[in-house]
Motif scaffolding. Structure first.
Motif, PDB file in Angstrom:
ATOM      1  N   ILE A 275      69.852  67.415 -10.409  1.00  0.00           N
ATOM      2  CA  ILE A 275      70.945  66.437 -10.525  1.00  0.00           C
ATOM      3  C   ILE A 275      71.247  65.838  -9.155  1.00  0.00           C
ATOM      4  O   ILE A 275      71.413  64.629  -8.997  1.00  0.00           O
ATOM      5  CB  ILE A 275      72.215  67.103 -11.100  1.00  0.00           C
ATOM      6  CG1 ILE A 275      71.949  67.574 -12.527  1.00  0.00           C
ATOM      7  CG2 ILE A 275      73.398  66.133 -11.069  1.00  0.00           C
ATOM      8  CD1 ILE A 275      73.054  68.435 -13.096  1.00  0.00           C
ATOM      9  N   PHE A 276      71.263  66.715  -8.166  1.00  0.00           N
ATOM     10  CA  PHE A 276      71.561  66.275  -6.802  1.00  0.00           C
ATOM     11  C   PHE A 276      70.489  65.311  -6.290  1.00  0.00           C
ATOM     12  O   PHE A 276      70.790  64.278  -5.674  1.00  0.00           O
ATOM     13  CB  PHE A 276      71.660  67.498  -5.896  1.00  0.00           C
ATOM     14  CG  PHE A 276      71.977  67.170  -4.465  1.00  0.00           C
ATOM     15  CD1 PHE A 276      73.178  66.567  -4.134  1.00  0.00           C
ATOM     16  CD2 PHE A 276      71.074  67.457  -3.457  1.00  0.00           C
ATOM     17  CE1 PHE A 276      73.473  66.265  -2.812  1.00  0.00           C
ATOM     18  CE2 PHE A 276      71.364  67.156  -2.146  1.00  0.00           C
ATOM     19  CZ  PHE A 276      72.564  66.551  -1.821  1.00  0.00           C
ATOM     20  N   ILE A 277      69.229  65.640  -6.551  1.00  0.00           N
ATOM     21  CA  ILE A 277      68.127  64.766  -6.127  1.00  0.00           C
ATOM     22  C   ILE A 277      68.274  63.399  -6.800  1.00  0.00           C
ATOM     23  O   ILE A 277      68.139  62.352  -6.161  1.00  0.00           O
ATOM     24  CB  ILE A 277      66.767  65.415  -6.469  1.00  0.00           C
ATOM     25  CG1 ILE A 277      66.498  66.583  -5.520  1.00  0.00           C
ATOM     26  CG2 ILE A 277      65.640  64.401  -6.379  1.00  0.00           C
ATOM     27  CD1 ILE A 277      65.329  67.449  -5.929  1.00  0.00           C
ATOM     28  N   ALA A 278      68.599  63.404  -8.087  1.00  0.00           N
ATOM     29  CA  ALA A 278      68.768  62.139  -8.812  1.00  0.00           C
ATOM     30  C   ALA A 278      69.858  61.286  -8.159  1.00  0.00           C
ATOM     31  O   ALA A 278      69.675  60.079  -7.962  1.00  0.00           O
ATOM     32  CB  ALA A 278      69.116  62.411 -10.274  1.00  0.00           C
ATOM     33  N   ALA A 279      70.972  61.936  -7.794  1.00  0.00           N
ATOM     34  CA  ALA A 279      72.071  61.189  -7.171  1.00  0.00           C
ATOM     35  C   ALA A 279      71.613  60.573  -5.851  1.00  0.00           C
ATOM     36  O   ALA A 279      71.912  59.415  -5.546  1.00  0.00           O
ATOM     37  CB  ALA A 279      73.270  62.102  -6.945  1.00  0.00           C
ATOM     38  N   ASN A 280      70.853  61.335  -5.067  1.00  0.00           N
ATOM     39  CA  ASN A 280      70.390  60.825  -3.771  1.00  0.00           C
ATOM     40  C   ASN A 280      69.364  59.712  -3.919  1.00  0.00           C
ATOM     41  O   ASN A 280      69.347  58.762  -3.148  1.00  0.00           O
ATOM     42  CB  ASN A 280      69.800  61.952  -2.937  1.00  0.00           C
ATOM     43  CG  ASN A 280      70.885  62.741  -2.254  1.00  0.00           C
ATOM     44  OD1 ASN A 280      71.724  62.170  -1.575  1.00  0.00           O
ATOM     45  ND2 ASN A 280      70.898  64.027  -2.462  1.00  0.00           N
ATOM     46  N   LEU A 281      68.481  59.858  -4.922  1.00  0.00           N
ATOM     47  CA  LEU A 281      67.488  58.813  -5.135  1.00  0.00           C
ATOM     48  C   LEU A 281      68.170  57.513  -5.536  1.00  0.00           C
ATOM     49  O   LEU A 281      67.745  56.432  -5.126  1.00  0.00           O
ATOM     50  CB  LEU A 281      66.491  59.244  -6.211  1.00  0.00           C
ATOM     51  CG  LEU A 281      65.580  60.397  -5.798  1.00  0.00           C
ATOM     52  CD1 LEU A 281      64.658  60.792  -6.937  1.00  0.00           C
ATOM     53  CD2 LEU A 281      64.752  60.013  -4.585  1.00  0.00           C
ATOM     54  N   LEU A 362      76.874  63.302 -11.283  1.00  0.00           N
ATOM     55  CA  LEU A 362      76.305  62.406 -12.288  1.00  0.00           C
ATOM     56  C   LEU A 362      77.058  61.074 -12.316  1.00  0.00           C
ATOM     57  O   LEU A 362      76.440  60.009 -12.391  1.00  0.00           O
ATOM     58  CB  LEU A 362      76.350  63.065 -13.672  1.00  0.00           C
ATOM     59  CG  LEU A 362      75.370  64.224 -13.854  1.00  0.00           C
ATOM     60  CD1 LEU A 362      75.658  64.975 -15.145  1.00  0.00           C
ATOM     61  CD2 LEU A 362      73.933  63.710 -13.847  1.00  0.00           C
ATOM     62  N   LEU A 363      78.366  61.144 -12.204  1.00  0.00           N
ATOM     63  CA  LEU A 363      79.175  59.928 -12.183  1.00  0.00           C
ATOM     64  C   LEU A 363      78.794  59.070 -10.980  1.00  0.00           C
ATOM     65  O   LEU A 363      78.592  57.860 -11.081  1.00  0.00           O
ATOM     66  CB  LEU A 363      80.662  60.291 -12.133  1.00  0.00           C
ATOM     67  CG  LEU A 363      81.645  59.122 -12.103  1.00  0.00           C
ATOM     68  CD1 LEU A 363      81.631  58.398 -13.451  1.00  0.00           C
ATOM     69  CD2 LEU A 363      83.054  59.601 -11.789  1.00  0.00           C
ATOM     70  N   PHE A 364      78.658  59.748  -9.834  1.00  0.00           N
ATOM     71  CA  PHE A 364      78.257  59.064  -8.602  1.00  0.00           C
ATOM     72  C   PHE A 364      76.923  58.355  -8.810  1.00  0.00           C
ATOM     73  O   PHE A 364      76.773  57.173  -8.498  1.00  0.00           O
ATOM     74  CB  PHE A 364      78.153  60.094  -7.476  1.00  0.00           C
ATOM     75  CG  PHE A 364      77.699  59.526  -6.160  1.00  0.00           C
ATOM     76  CD1 PHE A 364      78.615  59.038  -5.237  1.00  0.00           C
ATOM     77  CD2 PHE A 364      76.350  59.498  -5.831  1.00  0.00           C
ATOM     78  CE1 PHE A 364      78.200  58.525  -4.032  1.00  0.00           C
ATOM     79  CE2 PHE A 364      75.927  58.984  -4.620  1.00  0.00           C
ATOM     80  CZ  PHE A 364      76.852  58.498  -3.717  1.00  0.00           C
ATOM     81  N   ALA A 365      75.947  59.093  -9.369  1.00  0.00           N
ATOM     82  CA  ALA A 365      74.620  58.515  -9.580  1.00  0.00           C
ATOM     83  C   ALA A 365      74.695  57.316 -10.515  1.00  0.00           C
ATOM     84  O   ALA A 365      74.046  56.289 -10.277  1.00  0.00           O
ATOM     85  CB  ALA A 365      73.674  59.570 -10.147  1.00  0.00           C
ATOM     86  N   ALA A 366      75.509  57.422 -11.570  1.00  0.00           N
ATOM     87  CA  ALA A 366      75.599  56.336 -12.545  1.00  0.00           C
ATOM     88  C   ALA A 366      76.173  55.079 -11.894  1.00  0.00           C
ATOM     89  O   ALA A 366      75.647  53.974 -12.080  1.00  0.00           O
ATOM     90  CB  ALA A 366      76.471  56.756 -13.720  1.00  0.00           C
ATOM     91  N   ILE A 367      77.222  55.257 -11.099  1.00  0.00           N
ATOM     92  CA  ILE A 367      77.849  54.098 -10.452  1.00  0.00           C
ATOM     93  C   ILE A 367      76.883  53.442  -9.462  1.00  0.00           C
ATOM     94  O   ILE A 367      76.670  52.231  -9.470  1.00  0.00           O
ATOM     95  CB  ILE A 367      79.153  54.520  -9.722  1.00  0.00           C
ATOM     96  CG1 ILE A 367      80.207  54.924 -10.755  1.00  0.00           C
ATOM     97  CG2 ILE A 367      79.671  53.384  -8.845  1.00  0.00           C
ATOM     98  CD1 ILE A 367      81.453  55.542 -10.166  1.00  0.00           C
TER      99      ILE A 367
END
Lengths: 381, 309
Positions: A275-281, A362-367
């Motif tokens: 999840i963390f990697i996804a947010a950073n990518l 996840l919210l961060f990544a979505a935004i």
């Protein structure tokens, strides 16, 4: 004239200086960095960072409610280090709050404490501390021994007067949980996983699309039937693999070299890492949509990196920061990942605790991803 | 109707930051035709080509490319068009084979392996297939780019200044290849700055400042301007140009090394002026060339657009 050709020519040199200034002025991102980075560092280091955190949330289990115990609690609060945020019915629920990271300390006042004091049995109060970050609890625990004396001087009157002047009437036993030896590396090394992942993931994806644009190969890609979503996600996949390899490397080193314990679920840890990697990518992809060239992408990545290091609780205790800095820190995925990984490795947390810290990531990544898609140019328009 | 043409576009317009770079461009390219697209730098050639293959959305205008709508069906056009960018745009950190293989995969080719092998063989690069693309010389990169954009067997090639910076021999080979391809029915739209290349095209269009100024075969374009040209030869031509330009009827002088081409629309006036101004030089009427016409067109368009550069 000849001297001007052979030696140092001022006007020639000045033309060089002028050219550099002109180019610098045109590179908006670099210019913003020149102004923005020092200001950001000043604010963060000057106002946000506090290595002597106070008002740490403390839970009290009051099995004995008397003048004396109330006095003890109030003396603790007066040190400025402890702030009683909750009163818990029993030790188990208090410990649960400690494990979840909701409180930093739990003060256990046993039943019959006052009576034992009066009998001169010198009972002990247990002060459990979440010592996973030694710097967050160090000063608070150092203030503990003097507490007993203060209670003694202030409150041993009336029925307690007989106890004054002699030996301390009771003890406070601090217990450092999760990192009993107070080793800094036990806290820092798990935190490094998030920091290293942030650095490489954001930087590499930031460069990935910018590089295609800078080299002109983007035009070629756009002329083929490849869809933008295919380009973006296709570029991300290798970095997910790289991220997981890095996570594994750091984990192995943490266990073997730094003797960091693993008390919780490793699969939960990998899920958190994913999840963390996804947010950073998603951050990296957004930066590469915004940056005009690779240099700008690196600069933007660094600009993102700085608050992550300073405000995520990686280097400095999160609870030591003022409210605004905590608010910024709470928006950053690294803050939540640090809590997750430290919780899993040091406190034995598992799947059950994953969600509380995952949804902000996840919210961060979505935004951020929404911004990325908005900025990605499908055509060359 | 439109299916008779490989490209059939009308009224294309495009602005960047409030500057109109393409103005009402209309083009028709027939199947199997090599269509030359000429014009000075920044005249809107690249923008026009990008609009035709769906890389840019026109502000207004309509048309078809291979029978597909250029606005609504850009994705379908991309499948059947080979587009060669002005700047080499393959991956220099991939080998030659990897580049071709990537393109073949992107187009979803079933016979990928054979197609790549054949392309390598045609290129004469089989032995160097595993060499990094970045190590190739300019001429080889250009040949690779052509091979790559032909890989998926497109019906239309859009080539944006494909021979810029390539030596004359390689250019000649390249054009022979284009003619071979056209003979098999592939349509080619190629932009160029070279006059010798323009003369090898079946049809030409000349664009300047975003506006299409001439369109047709080389002969048609030359005839349409109604220019008459005389060549002036002799020693010390240097000072003569100025003198000739001042004379009535001499609308244009172009220095061609050993000769000056003087052109004008009024044949009699031009001849009279030349005989007066260039006495002592050798003068003779010659056929007006494409280059004379293009220079004429460009200078005229500058007048029309207030000399906007």
């Amino acid at each position: 004239m000849k001297a001007a050709i052979d030696g140092f020519c001022f006007s020639r040199w000045w033309s060089m200086v002028r050219k550099e200034f002109l180019q610098l002025r045109r590179d908006r991102v670099t210019f913003a960095m020149i102004v923005g980075l020092p200001i950001m560092q000043l604010i963060l280091f000057g106002y946000a960072i506090n290595t002597d955190p106070k008002h740490l949330p403390t839970a009290v289990v009051m099995a004995d409610d008397s003048d004396l115990t109330r006095s003890l609690v109030s003396v603790m609060e007066q040190t400025g280090y402890f702030q009683i945020t909750r009163t818990m019915p029993d030790e188990a629920s208090a410990k649960e709050a400690l494990r979840r990271g909701e409180v930093q300390f739990v003060l256990n006042i046993p039943a019959d404490f006052t009576r034992e004091v009066l009998r001169g049995h010198r009972p002990a109060v247990l002060l459990e501390a979440d010592a996973s970050d030694p710097s967050a609890t160090g000063n608070s625990l150092a203030a503990v021994p003097s507490l007993v004396q203060q209670v003694a001087v202030r409150d041993l009157k009336g029925p307690y007067a007989a106890l004054a002047g002699g030996q301390a009437p009771f003890d406070i036993l601090p217990q450092r949980l999760y990192n009993p030896e107070g080793l800094t590396q036990v806290n820092i090394v798990p935190g490094l996983m998030g920091v290293i992942l942030t650095m490489t993931m954001v930087m590499m994806t930031g460069l990935a699309i910018t590089r295609e644009r800078e080299r002109g190969t983007m035009e070629n890609l756009l002329a083929t039937p490849v869809k933008p979503i295919e380009v973006m996600t296709g570029k991300i996949v290798p970095y997910i693999a790289i991220g997981l390899i890095q996570a594994t490397l750091i984990l192995v080193a943490a266990l073997l070299i730094f003797s960091v314990p693993v008390h919780g679920s490793l699969t939960a840890l990998y899920a958190a890492a994913l999840i963390f990697i996804a947010a950073n990518l998603s951050v990296g992809i957004t930066l590469s949509s915004l940056a005009q060239n690779q240099l700008q992408a690196v600069q933007l990545a660094f600009f993102y990196f700085l608050p992550n290091i300073l405000l995520s609780g990686f280097m400095f205790p999160f609870r030591g920061m003022p409210g605004w800095a905590q608010a910024i820190g709470s928006a950053l995925p690294l803050t939540h990942f640090n809590r997750l990984i430290r919780g899993i490795l040091l406190k034995g947390n598992g799947w059950g605790d994953l969600w509380t810290e995952s949804w902000p990531m996840l919210l961060f990544a979505a935004i951020v991803m929404t911004v990325a898609v908005k900025f990605y140019r499908k055509t060359l328009d | 109707m439109s299916s008779d043409f490989a490209i059939d576009v009308r009224g294309l317009n495009k602005s960047f930051h409030g500057r109109r770079v393409v103005k009402d461009v209309a083009l028709q390219v027939r199947p199997g035709e090599i269509f030359g697209f000429l014009g000075p730098n920044g005249s809107g050639k690249t923008t026009s080509i990008r609009m035709m293959c769906g890389l840019l959305t026109p502000d207004s205008g309509e048309g078809t490319c291979l029978g597909y709508d250029i606005v609504k069906e850009a994705a379908l056009i991309k499948r059947q068009v080979g587009y060669m960018t002005q700047k080499f745009s393959y991956w220099e950190d991939l080998t030659i084979r990897e580049n071709l293989d990537f393109i073949a995969r992107v187009y979803g080719m079933n016979d990928r392996r054979e197609a790549v092998d054949r392309a390598l063989e045609d290129l004469g690069l089989s032995a160097r297939a595993n060499q990094l693309t970045g190590s190739l010389s300019g001429g080889w990169k250009q040949r690779l780019a052509l091979a790559a954009c032909l890989l998926h067997r497109p019906k239309l090639l859009l080539l944006d200044e494909p021979t810029a910076g390539v030596d004359p021999t390689a250019r000649r080979d390249f054009w022979e290849e284009l003619h071979r391809l056209a003979a098999t029915g592939i349509s080619v739209l190629v932009s160029t700055h070279y006059m010798d290349e323009a003369e090898r095209c079946h049809k030409l269009a000349y664009i300047a400042y975003g506006k299409l100024l001439a369109n047709g075969t080389a002969e048609e374009i030359v005839a349409a301007q109604g220019l008459h040209t005389w060549a002036v030869r002799g020693a010390n031509l240097g000072g003569l140009t100025e003198a000739l330009r001042a004379k009535p009827g001499v609308e244009q002088t172009v220095a061609f090394g050993s000769a000056i081409h003087a052109s004008g629309k009024d044949e009699a006036l031009l001849e009279r002026s030349l005989r007066e101004a260039a006495s002592g030089f050798q003068i003779e009427p010659i056929e007006t060339g494409l280059e004379d016409v293009f220079i004429y067109l460009m200078n005229r368009s500058e007048d029309n657009f207030g000399g906007a550069a």
